[in-house]
Every structure is written in structure tokens, then in C-alpha cells.
Design a protein around this motif. Structure first.
Motif, PDB file in Angstrom:
ATOM      1  N   ALA A  28       0.810  -1.213   0.000  1.00 18.03           N
ATOM      2  CA  ALA A  28       0.000   0.000   0.000  1.00 18.03           C
ATOM      3  C   ALA A  28       0.847   1.269   0.000  1.00 18.03           C
ATOM      4  O   ALA A  28       0.343   2.346   0.303  1.00 18.03           O
ATOM      5  N   ALA A  29       2.135   1.136  -0.363  1.00 14.77           N
ATOM      6  CA  ALA A  29       3.042   2.288  -0.289  1.00 14.77           C
ATOM      7  C   ALA A  29       2.487   3.545  -0.959  1.00 14.77           C
ATOM      8  O   ALA A  29       2.538   4.626  -0.369  1.00 14.77           O
ATOM      9  N   PRO A  30       1.922   3.455  -2.183  1.00 15.63           N
ATOM     10  CA  PRO A  30       1.442   4.688  -2.835  1.00 15.63           C
ATOM     11  C   PRO A  30       0.321   5.373  -2.059  1.00 15.63           C
ATOM     12  O   PRO A  30       0.167   6.590  -2.157  1.00 15.63           O
ATOM     13  N   ALA A  33       2.004   6.689   1.640  1.00 13.09           N
ATOM     14  CA  ALA A  33       2.928   7.820   1.581  1.00 13.09           C
ATOM     15  C   ALA A  33       2.198   9.066   1.101  1.00 13.09           C
ATOM     16  O   ALA A  33       1.383   9.009   0.178  1.00 13.09           O
ATOM     17  N   LEU A  34       2.484  10.217   1.758  1.00 14.19           N
ATOM     18  CA  LEU A  34       1.836  11.462   1.371  1.00 14.19           C
ATOM     19  C   LEU A  34       2.681  12.210   0.361  1.00 14.19           C
ATOM     20  O   LEU A  34       2.226  13.155  -0.271  1.00 14.19           O
ATOM     21  N   HIS A  35       3.954  11.792   0.223  1.00 11.43           N
ATOM     22  CA  HIS A  35       4.851  12.459  -0.719  1.00 11.43           C
ATOM     23  C   HIS A  35       5.458  11.419  -1.636  1.00 11.43           C
ATOM     24  O   HIS A  35       5.501  10.241  -1.305  1.00 11.43           O
ATOM     25  N   ASP A  36       5.961  11.893  -2.771  1.00  7.29           N
ATOM     26  CA  ASP A  36       6.755  11.013  -3.615  1.00  7.29           C
ATOM     27  C   ASP A  36       8.080  10.775  -2.880  1.00  7.29           C
ATOM     28  O   ASP A  36       8.656  11.717  -2.338  1.00  7.29           O
ATOM     29  N   PRO A  37       8.563   9.502  -2.841  1.00  3.95           N
ATOM     30  CA  PRO A  37       9.793   9.254  -2.071  1.00  3.95           C
ATOM     31  C   PRO A  37      11.009   9.971  -2.655  1.00  3.95           C
ATOM     32  O   PRO A  37      12.016  10.157  -1.963  1.00  3.95           O
ATOM     33  N   ALA A  38      10.952  10.373  -3.924  1.00  2.00           N
ATOM     34  CA  ALA A  38      12.105  11.030  -4.537  1.00  2.00           C
ATOM     35  C   ALA A  38      11.986  12.555  -4.498  1.00  2.00           C
ATOM     36  O   ALA A  38      12.930  13.264  -4.842  1.00  2.00           O
ATOM     37  N   TRP A  71       9.037   9.023   5.913  1.00  2.00           N
ATOM     38  CA  TRP A  71       7.960   8.021   5.934  1.00  2.00           C
ATOM     39  C   TRP A  71       7.750   7.425   4.536  1.00  2.00           C
ATOM     40  O   TRP A  71       7.656   6.208   4.380  1.00  2.00           O
ATOM     41  N   ALA A  72       7.723   8.278   3.528  1.00  2.00           N
ATOM     42  CA  ALA A  72       7.534   7.790   2.152  1.00  2.00           C
ATOM     43  C   ALA A  72       8.682   6.865   1.768  1.00  2.00           C
ATOM     44  O   ALA A  72       8.471   5.808   1.165  1.00  2.00           O
ATOM     45  N   ARG A  73       9.902   7.252   2.125  1.00  2.00           N
ATOM     46  CA  ARG A  73      11.053   6.422   1.767  1.00  2.00           C
ATOM     47  C   ARG A  73      11.030   5.099   2.534  1.00  2.00           C
ATOM     48  O   ARG A  73      11.456   4.076   2.026  1.00  2.00           O
ATOM     49  N   LEU A  74      10.514   5.121   3.768  1.00  2.00           N
ATOM     50  CA  LEU A  74      10.425   3.881   4.544  1.00  2.00           C
ATOM     51  C   LEU A  74       9.461   2.892   3.894  1.00  2.00           C
ATOM     52  O   LEU A  74       9.790   1.722   3.714  1.00  2.00           O
ATOM     53  N   PRO A 229      14.046   3.715  -3.668  1.00  2.00           N
ATOM     54  CA  PRO A 229      14.342   3.952  -2.255  1.00  2.00           C
ATOM     55  C   PRO A 229      14.665   2.619  -1.577  1.00  2.00           C
ATOM     56  O   PRO A 229      14.004   1.620  -1.828  1.00  2.00           O
ATOM     57  N   ALA A 230      15.729   2.602  -0.749  1.00  2.00           N
ATOM     58  CA  ALA A 230      16.084   1.381  -0.036  1.00  2.00           C
ATOM     59  C   ALA A 230      16.562   1.758   1.354  1.00  2.00           C
ATOM     60  O   ALA A 230      17.132   2.834   1.557  1.00  2.00           O
ATOM     61  N   TRP A 231      16.291   0.860   2.321  1.00  2.00           N
ATOM     62  CA  TRP A 231      16.640   1.157   3.711  1.00  2.00           C
ATOM     63  C   TRP A 231      18.149   1.355   3.878  1.00  2.00           C
ATOM     64  O   TRP A 231      18.587   2.206   4.655  1.00  2.00           O
ATOM     65  N   GLY A 232      18.949   0.569   3.162  1.00  2.00           N
ATOM     66  CA  GLY A 232      20.405   0.697   3.265  1.00  2.00           C
ATOM     67  C   GLY A 232      20.876   2.082   2.843  1.00  2.00           C
ATOM     68  O   GLY A 232      21.743   2.684   3.474  1.00  2.00           O
TER      69      GLY A 232
END
Lengths: 284, 337
Positions: A28-30, A33-38, A71-74, A229-232
Motif C-alpha cells: 500500500a506504499a502509494p 505515503a503522502l509524498h513522492d519518495p524522490a 515516511w515515504a522512503r520507509l 528507495p532502499a533502507w540501506g
């Protein structure tokens, strides 16, 4: 009706629950998230979570050094982690299981070659091997998956081979051969099912390992690439600003911990409840 | 004792073909990369003819097995090629960096063994109490924290939030490093320089603890479960009937047998631990082969990648041999077969 042992194990349930939460975030990421991760907001870099002094309600877990929403990147990072975990663990399991059955069932020269290949692979630290492979393969999520498969098939092969050797000596395997089954049918119908509980357990543990390896590769900049986006990557980015903002480092680490702990709890619970040999021992 | 020596000699002999195969695979993999070492070692103004000439001089126009033959011949004479980015002998670079990595790995192994073996015995001794339940679950959760996360967490807590320990490099910048083997602890001790020793130990504390913490839980779990297995054996009951105390049964009789499967696991785990030094070095800025490797990878410095990769392999084989030797010394059954 009584639920089977594995469905009553607290470890399995807690592990599955944690993983379900991660899976929901990934799927459900899209919407989460309230923002684009980039999306960069250079006027709002390294903001603390909303509620802290200096935080804004717009970025509820704060922003990173380029003003991207943490949050979006997570949640998008969960996508990357889940994809890598599922595909690389499945691939490594397929390759390792096939070779383990070939080695354990046929024995002789086949066994010798495969076992020596495992020896050669095992003489290399996995981190170093995957790093070298990534140099050769180049970046990208598919390359990360391939590198993990090429490094970690030995984990399956090493453990399963000795299991297969024992199963292949059983009378029912000989009986299947006498009944006219081909080698392939015998392995598929008689030998493989015996090691299935072990394979399932190993897959669960391998998925946890894959999440860590993906994080490590992204951390040194040889992972899925800058576009995903990646956690690392988040950890590597937050490390540069560890003196001023610690929350950006702790959040992706917590995400990795929750995911890996989920896989480890699930794997350990399944090992205790599914392992045929252990169950048989208890019944005897 | 003669049998033990023979078995170890055979282990050394077996590792020679493994090293050859690894070095060839490494060589072949690196040659398939889309980078041209000849073009990289010439100035950007070089003409195509000059590049072709350089390629010929470097042997790059020959087949990969032939190139490998040249490399192997050179390597056996102690020459591992010249680093493309640093213009120094790759073997010398590795030799300079290796002591820092070994020092870190050995300290981490000591910490992992102490925590793992101690924790395993304690967890077993407290079996049947709530500590066992909590400890058992705790080890699974601890296993879910990989080494580089321990490194970052410890750095965050003891380096940044409560700054009590240094977290960059091997020694305080003001101190002069005593010349010698490159093993700082050893060199400082033999020079009697306690200021350097103190500084080196303080710099080692966080990285070694991070690496040790990551590998202790696995040792703990295996030791505990092999202690459980050993306690099913008759000799434990007989010892108890002879009136020997519980603590002495555990430490004097059961541990000796239970430690053997644990040692075998440690052989594999310590191989992984040695690979784990790579990220720890990157995080703590330790000038070891891990940082050398990461820099070489970023610069596509093939001779250095080859030399460092091979030295990781040699170290892993050496670790597993050392563990085998320990098993042979402790277990008469392993000697007999």
C-alpha cells in the motif's frame, strides 16, 4: 478442529504478524505515503518528526538531508526489501535444492563436484563475494537478487545434501525405483517431500538474510541504484548527519530489525513445529 | 599425536586446490568486466595505437587462461600487480592493511566467544526458569541485528550521544605509531608505549564489540542445545550418582563434550565474521583490507580487488583450519577416524 502445531506456535504467529505489517506497507506504499519518495524539499532538510520542535505536520517522520519524506522512503523501501527477499530466497532455494538433491541422490562424481563447489564458495565471506559480484553485474534490483542467489545457494545445498543422503537410502525410495519410477519422478515424489519442512524453514531464514544483504549493498552504494528507495541507502545518507539528526538513522534500522526479526521468528517457529525428524524423535 | 599432524597437513594440502580455483574464478570474473585496465593506466590523451600497444604489453590480448597463467606465475613470486589508482604494488597494499583487519577480527572473535560461550552456559544453567524463556526469545531477536547495525548503534550511543569512546581510525591522531609488525596492540606492548596501547584499545572497543555482539547469539544457541543433548547421556547421570556437584558436572564434564559441535559452528561463523570486518571498517574508518576493497571496487582497481579477495579467502581457510586443529586436539574420536 485443532489447528496444526505450526499455526499454534507463538513464534510463527508473531513473526507472521510482523511480516504482514511490512507486507501491507510495501503493497500500500502509494496510498500510505503522502509524498513522492524522490521528491526533494531543499527548504526543509533534516526536519525532525512532527511533534518535535522544528518539525512540520507535513512530514510526520521528518525529512532526510535532501528534504525527502522519511515516511515515504520507509514504505517504498519496504517494497524494495520485500521484492528482494522473495525473489532471491526463492531463487537460492531452487538452485540449492536442485543441486543438493542431485548430489545426495546420485552420490559419486556428481556429489563430489557439487560438494567441492560448495567448499570453494564457503571459503569466501558472503559479503565480499556479493560485493565482487555486484562490481561485475552492475547496480539494479535484479542484479542484487541475482548476486544473492549466486552467493547463498550454498546455505541450502550444504544443509539439505546430508538430509537427502539419509532419505535416499530409505526402503520406500528403492521401492519407488522398483515400481518403475524414473530418477526424476522418484526424487520429486519420494525424496523432495521429506526435506520440504527444512526447505520452508530455510527459505524463511534466507529471506531475512536477503534483506540484510540488500541493505549492506545499498549502504556501500552498490545496491538497487539511486532511483529506488532502499533502507540501506537511508542509513548511509543518515550516517553523514549522525551528529545533528539521529532519528533518520534509527528509523530504517528499526525497519530492517522488524523485518528480519519477523523472518527469524517465523523460521524458528516453523523449525520447531514442522521439522519431521524432531517431531518423530519426540513421538518415539 | 602423529595422526593429528597428518590430518592437519592434509587439510593444508586440500586448501591449495581451493585457493587455485578461487583465484581463477576471481580472475575470470574480473576480466569479464567492461573495464579496460590498459586504457585506465594511460593518460586520457593516449591514442588508440598506444592503447593497443599497452594492451599487448600487459598481455590483455591473450586468452583468459593464458592471462591467468601469467598472473599466477607473478603471484607465486610475490608480485600481485600494480594498483591502477594508487600506483603501488597490490600485494604491498594488502600487507600494509591486513594487520588492522586481523587485529579487529581476533578481538571480535574473543568477544564473541566470551559472550557466546558464557551466555550459552548461563542460559543452560538457568533452564526451567523464566530467564530461559526470555533468553531464548532474546537470542532470536539479537540474531536479527546484523553486525553493521550493531556498529552504527554503538557508534550512535557511545560515540555521539554519550561521547565516551572514539570511533574513527585506529589511534589518536596526536600519537606516533610505533614501527613494527603493523599489529598496533602488539607493537605498543613490545615498545612499552602504554599511551599508544590505551588509545588503540579504546579505538578497537566499539568496532570489536559490534562484530562480537553480532556473532555471540548463534554460539550461545548452539552451545545451549548441545549441552541439552549431552545431558541425555548416561555418564552425566553416573557422575551425579557419584555425588559430584551440579556446577562441576556442567563445567568439568558436560562442557568438554558440548563444546565440540559449538566449535564446528564457530569455524563457519568466524569465517563470516572475518567478512563482516569489511563493513565495520567502512563505518569506523579502520585502514584495513575492507576499506581497501571498497575503494578498489569504486575505482574498478582490478589488481587490488583480486589481491584483497584472495586474502579474504586465505584468512577464511586459515580460520577453519585453526578450528579443525582445536577440534582434533579436544576430541579423541575425531583423531581416531
Amino acid at each position: 478442529m485443532r489447528r496444526p502445531a505450526w499455526a499454534r506456535s507463538a513464534r510463527v504467529l508473531v513473526g507472521a504478524g510482523l511480516l504482514l505489517a511490512v507486507l501491507i506497507c510495501a503493497a500500500a506504499a502509494p496510498w500510505l505515503a503522502l509524498h513522492d519518495p524522490a521528491e526533494q524539499d531543499l527548504l526543509a532538510v533534516l526536519q525532525p518528526p512532527s511533534g518535535f520542535a522544528g518539525g512540520s505536520p507535513d512530514y510526520w517522520l521528518g525529512t532526510d538531508s535532501l528534504g525527502r519524506d522519511v515516511w515515504a522512503r520507509l514504505v517504498y523501501g519496504a517494497r524494495t526489501a520485500v521484492l528482494v527477499a522473495v525473489f532471491s530466497a526463492t531463487g537460492a532455494a531452487l538452485l540449492g535444492t536442485m543441486l543438493a538433491h542431485a548430489a545426495g541422490y546420485f552420490g559419486g562424481a556428481v556429489d563430489w563436484v557439487i560438494s567441492r563447489a560448495v567448499d570453494v564458495w564457503m571459503s569466501f565471506p558472503p559479503v565480499v563475494l556479493s560485493l565482487i559480484l555486484m562490481v561485475g553485474l552492475g547496480g539494479g534490483i535484479d542484479k542484487v537478487v541475482l548476486a544473492i542467489i549466486l552467493v547463498d545457494w550454498t546455505r541450502f545445498c550444504r544443509v539439505l545434501r546430508s538430509d537427502v543422503v539419509l532419505t535416499a537410502r530409505r526402503d520406500y525410495v528403492t521401492a519407488a525405483r522398483l515400481a518403475g519410477y524414473s530418477h526424476f519422478q522418484t526424487v520429486l515424489r519420494e525424496v523432495l517431500p521429506a526435506s520440504l519442512p527444512l526447505i520452508i524453514t530455510l527459505i524463511s531464514l534466507e529471506m531475512g538474510i536477503a534483506v540484510v544483504v540488500e541493505a549492506i549493498l545499498s549502504f556501500v552504494g552498490l545496491g538497487v541504484g539511486a532511483t529506488l528507495p532502499a533502507w540501506g541507502q537511508m542509513i548511509s545518507d543518515a550516517r553523514q548527519n549522525v551528529a545533528t539528526s539521529q532519528i533518520g538513522l534509527l528509523l530504517p534500522m528499526a525497519a530492517i530489525f522488524v523485518t528480519v526479526a519477523g523472518f527469524n521468528l517465523l523460521g524458528d517457529g516453523l523449525r520447531r513445529t514442522l521439522d519431521v525428524r524432531a517431531t518423530a524423535g519426540r513421538m518415539a | 599425536m602423529r595422526k593429528t599432524g597428518w590430518k592437519l597437513a592434509r587439510r593444508v594440502l586440500v586448501s591449495v586446490p581451493i585457493l587455485l580455483v578461487v583465484s581463477f574464478l576471481l580472475f575470470a570474473a574480473l576480466r569479464l568486466l567492461p573495464v579496460d585496465p590498459a586504457a585506465m593506466s594511460l593518460p586520457p590523451t593516449a591514442t588508440l595505437a598506444e592503447i593497443a600497444e599497452k594492451r599487448h604489453a600487459m598481455g590483455l590480448d591473450r586468452s583468459i587462461p593464458a592471462q591467468y597463467g601469467i598472473w599466477l606465475d607473478e603471484a607465486l613470486h610475490g608480485r600481485f600487480g600494480t594498483s591502477i589508482s594508487l600506483r603501488r604494488d597490490a600485494g604491498a597494499l594488502v600487507a600494509n592493511a591486513l594487520p588492522a583487519t586481523i587485529e579487529l577480527a581476533v578481538c571480535a572473535m574473543i568477544i564473541a566467544s566470551a559472550l557466546g560461550l558464557g551466555g550459552g552456559v548461563l542460559l543452560f544453567y538457568l533452564r526451567g526458569t523464566w530467564v530461559e524463556v526470555v533468553g531464548d526469545l532474546g537470542t532470536i531477536l539479537l540474531l536479527s541485528v546484523p553486525d553493521f547495525m550493531w556498529a552504527l548503534l554503538l557508534l550512535l550511543v557511545f560515540g555521539v550521544l554519550v561521547p565516551v569512546l572514539p570511533f574513527m581510525g585506529r589511534i589518536d591522531p596526536g600519537l606516533s605509531v610505533p614501527r613494527g609488525s603493523g599489529f598496533l596492540l602488539f607493537d605498543a606492548l613490545s615498545a612499552g608505549d602504554f599511551a599508544v596501547l590505551r588509545s588503540a584499545l579504546r579505538h578497537l572497543a566499539l568496532p570489536a564489540l559490534a562484530l562480537g555482539m553480532a556473532f555471540a547469539p548463534a554460539i550461545m544457541r548452539v552451545l545451549r542445545s548441545s549441552l541439552i543433548d549431552v545431558y541425555h547421556e548416561d555418564y552425566i547421570r553416573q557422575t551425579r550418582l557419584r555425588g559430584v556437584g551440579e556446577v562441576r558436572i556442567l563445567l568439568g564434564h558436560a562442557l568438554k563434550n558440548a563444546i565440540l559441535p559449538t566449535l564446528t559452528l564457530m569455524g563457519v561463523q568466524f569465517g563470516f565474521l572475518f567478512g563482516g570486518t569489511l563493513l565495520i571498517e567502512v563505518i569506523y574508518g579502520t585502514p584495513g583490507i575492507g576499506n581497501l576493497m571498497v575503494d578498489a571496487v569504486r575505482n574498478a582497481d582490478l589488481p587490488v580487488i583480486q589481491a584483497v579477495g584472495l586474502s579474504y579467502c586465505v584468512m577464511v581457510l586459515a580460520i577453519s583450519m585453526a578450528i579443525d586443529a582445536m577440534v582434533l586436539m579436544l576430541d579423541p574420536r575425531a583423531r581416531a577416524i
